[in-house]
Design an enzyme around this catalytic site. Structure first.
Site, short mmCIF file in Angstrom:
data_model
loop_
_atom_site.label_atom_id
_atom_site.label_comp_id
_atom_site.label_asym_id
_atom_site.label_seq_id
_atom_site.Cartn_x
_atom_site.Cartn_y
_atom_site.Cartn_z
N ILE A 186 43.39 -19.77 -13.36
CA ILE A 186 42.04 -19.21 -14.23
C ILE A 186 41.07 -20.73 -13.35
O ILE A 186 39.34 -20.14 -13.22
CB ILE A 186 42.45 -21.22 -15.77
CG1 ILE A 186 43.40 -20.10 -16.00
CG2 ILE A 186 41.48 -22.02 -16.13
CD1 ILE A 186 44.11 -21.28 -17.50
N HIS A 234 40.77 12.97 -12.37
CA HIS A 234 39.74 12.74 -11.58
C HIS A 234 38.12 13.17 -11.83
O HIS A 234 37.96 13.52 -12.33
CB HIS A 234 39.79 14.38 -9.99
CG HIS A 234 38.93 14.00 -8.96
ND1 HIS A 234 38.74 13.13 -7.90
CD2 HIS A 234 37.46 14.49 -8.68
CE1 HIS A 234 37.99 13.22 -7.26
NE2 HIS A 234 37.42 13.60 -7.37
#
Length: 465
Positions: free
Chosen positions: A188, A444
């Site tokens: 955080i 790809h």
């Protein structure tokens, strides 16, 4: 005069565990009341956690991109020096939160869940009193689902207030602080510290451990450490924070030296704790597991027909865990035979770069000789290079059993790798072996090819390295 209600299911807490449980209960035809104690529909995650923090992180990334284009430019793109009005950014973030709040409200209404806004206090395991704007309501239920969530940990010598803030306040500042000191080098603190550094703040991080993100192995955190160093973030590792006053935070360094850090704001992010106080948990007679409510693999507490989900039940304190538990409990109450027994719960740090971890990591298998580990660098992936995500030390790593090639864990660090987390979790949950990943034709150009290549490398025949 106190209103009285009786219901099949009473849910306390409207966060990701509670509201998902409510929707699923409604779908299954269970009479359900959901009490929202104050954070708002969606709880911490939607209102002051996951969603708004990712919005601020996104805005900070855009600001950084424009800033890179100033001066000599980047990728042939030049721009004037950027400026930010953080109050407008926060207003945009708040708009996202309102939209999602409204969406959750609509879903609960569709599921015929009655939502009561107010603070609930239990007199016994199945009865609570809710203080609402329209007066008190006493609710009795056959089943109770506790989903009260968690709250930031406050340090006694750095109480929240004024310029000492939690992550909640950090998401609603009206201006970028000139100097931000973050106490706590977990995910955080780093997510928000990095975001504010991108927005132009001078940032310092104070962490008691010897390195950042101490729950992750060093290989995963090294690229984040490099970003912090390259971008001038001041790091005080192995250090302890002290008091704050007159714009200065006192710390004691790893060597025992007292130091004063200038700070316009001090962001304290030393963890979160389950919200167990103030709603009568002591009157319910449920067993505890340390600070958490003890549950079994059905999310059942020690009290019959009292259930608990989400952060209240222990680590990992992640929104998606609470949601999954909420669904399980709703289905059990409806008579289905369900268990909460996931193979893995993937976790993501939205740092720069991002970190993903699912299943076992190197620290979990240290000393074992029956595990294959293989790493594939994002620098060898065309898509990564094409989106400037291949030069920060990012990689995908797989761990598998030597005997049968069963996947044990998958980790990644790099830009945008958060989007790979579901693929990692899915393969682990399905019990995939290395050959399963290798046999999937990966699209790809995508970052997901690194998962494919890491699995091939573990089998001894990676193509692109």
């Amino acid at each position: 005069m106190t209103q009285t209600l009786k219901t099949k299911v009473l849910i306390i807490g409207a966060g990701t565990g509670g509201y998902v449980a409510g929707i699923r209960c409604g779908q299954l035809g269970l009479d359900t009341v959901l009490v929202d104690g104050g954070d708002g529909l969606g709880g911490t995650c939607l209102n002051v956690g996951c969603i708004p923090s990712k919005a601020i992180i996104h805005a900070a990334g855009k600001f950084e991109t424009v800033a890179k284009a100033a001066g000599d430019g980047t990728l042939g793109i030049t721009a004037a020096s950027p400026a930010i009005d953080l109050s407008q950014t926060v207003a945009w973030k708040d708009g996202i939160v309102r939209k999602l709040n409204a969406g959750v409200a609509a879903l609960l209404k569709k599921a015929k869940v009655r939502v009561i806004k107010g603070w609930a206090t239990f007199a016994d395991a199945k009865t609570c009193r809710v203080e609402t704007d329209d007066g008190p309501i006493t609710i009795t239920a056959e089943h109770v689902i506790l989903a009260t969530g968690s709250e930031p940990v406050e340090l006694p010598f750095l109480p929240f207030g004024g310029d000492v803030i939690s992550s909640t306040e950090a998401l609603s500042l009206d201006a970028v602080p000139g100097r931000l000191v973050v106490v706590g080098g977990g995910y955080i603190g780093l997510e928000l510290g990095i975001a504010y550094r991108k927005l132009g703040a001078e940032v310092a991080i104070v962490e008691m451990a010897e390195r950042i993100l101490p729950l992750y192995d060093k290989a995963l955190t090294d690229p984040v450490m490099k970003w912090l160093t390259d971008h001038g973030v001041e790091l005080h590792l192995g250090a302890r924070a002290g008091g704050f006053g007159d714009g200065k935070l006192s710390i004691t360094t790893k060597d025992g030296e007292p130091v004063q850090l200038d700070a316009d704001k001090v962001l304290v992010t030393v963890g979160r704790r389950p919200r167990t106080q103030g709603w009568g948990l002591d009157n319910m007679g449920v067993a505890m597991a340390g600070p958490f409510v003890k549950i079994d693999d059905r999310c059942a507490t020690s009290m019959k027909n009292v259930w608990a989900v989400g952060d209240l039940t222990g680590e990992p304190m992640l929104a998606h865990k609470g949601s999954a538990q909420g669904e399980v409990v709703a289905e059990i109450i409806a008579g289905h035979d369900k268990r909460f027994d996931p193979v893995t719960i993937a976790a993501v740090c939205f740092t720069e770069p991002e970190i993903v971890s699912a299943g076992l990591g190197p620290l979990d298998v240290a000393g074992r000789d029956d595990v294959i580990t293989a790493v594939f660098p994002l620098a060898a992936i065309g898509r990564a290079l094409a989106i400037e995500a291949g030069e920060d030390g990012g990689f995908v790593r797989v761990l598998a059993s030597k005997s049968d090639h069963r996947l044990l864990g998958v980790q990644a660090v790099g830009q945008h790798v958060a989007e790979l987390s579901n693929s990692f979790a899915q393969m682990l949950e399905m019990g995939a072996v290395l050959e399963d990943v290798a046999g999937v034709i990966h699209v790809h150009p995508t970052l997901g090819e690194a998962f494919h290549e890491a699995s091939l490398r573990a089998l001894g025949h990676a193509i692109h390295i």
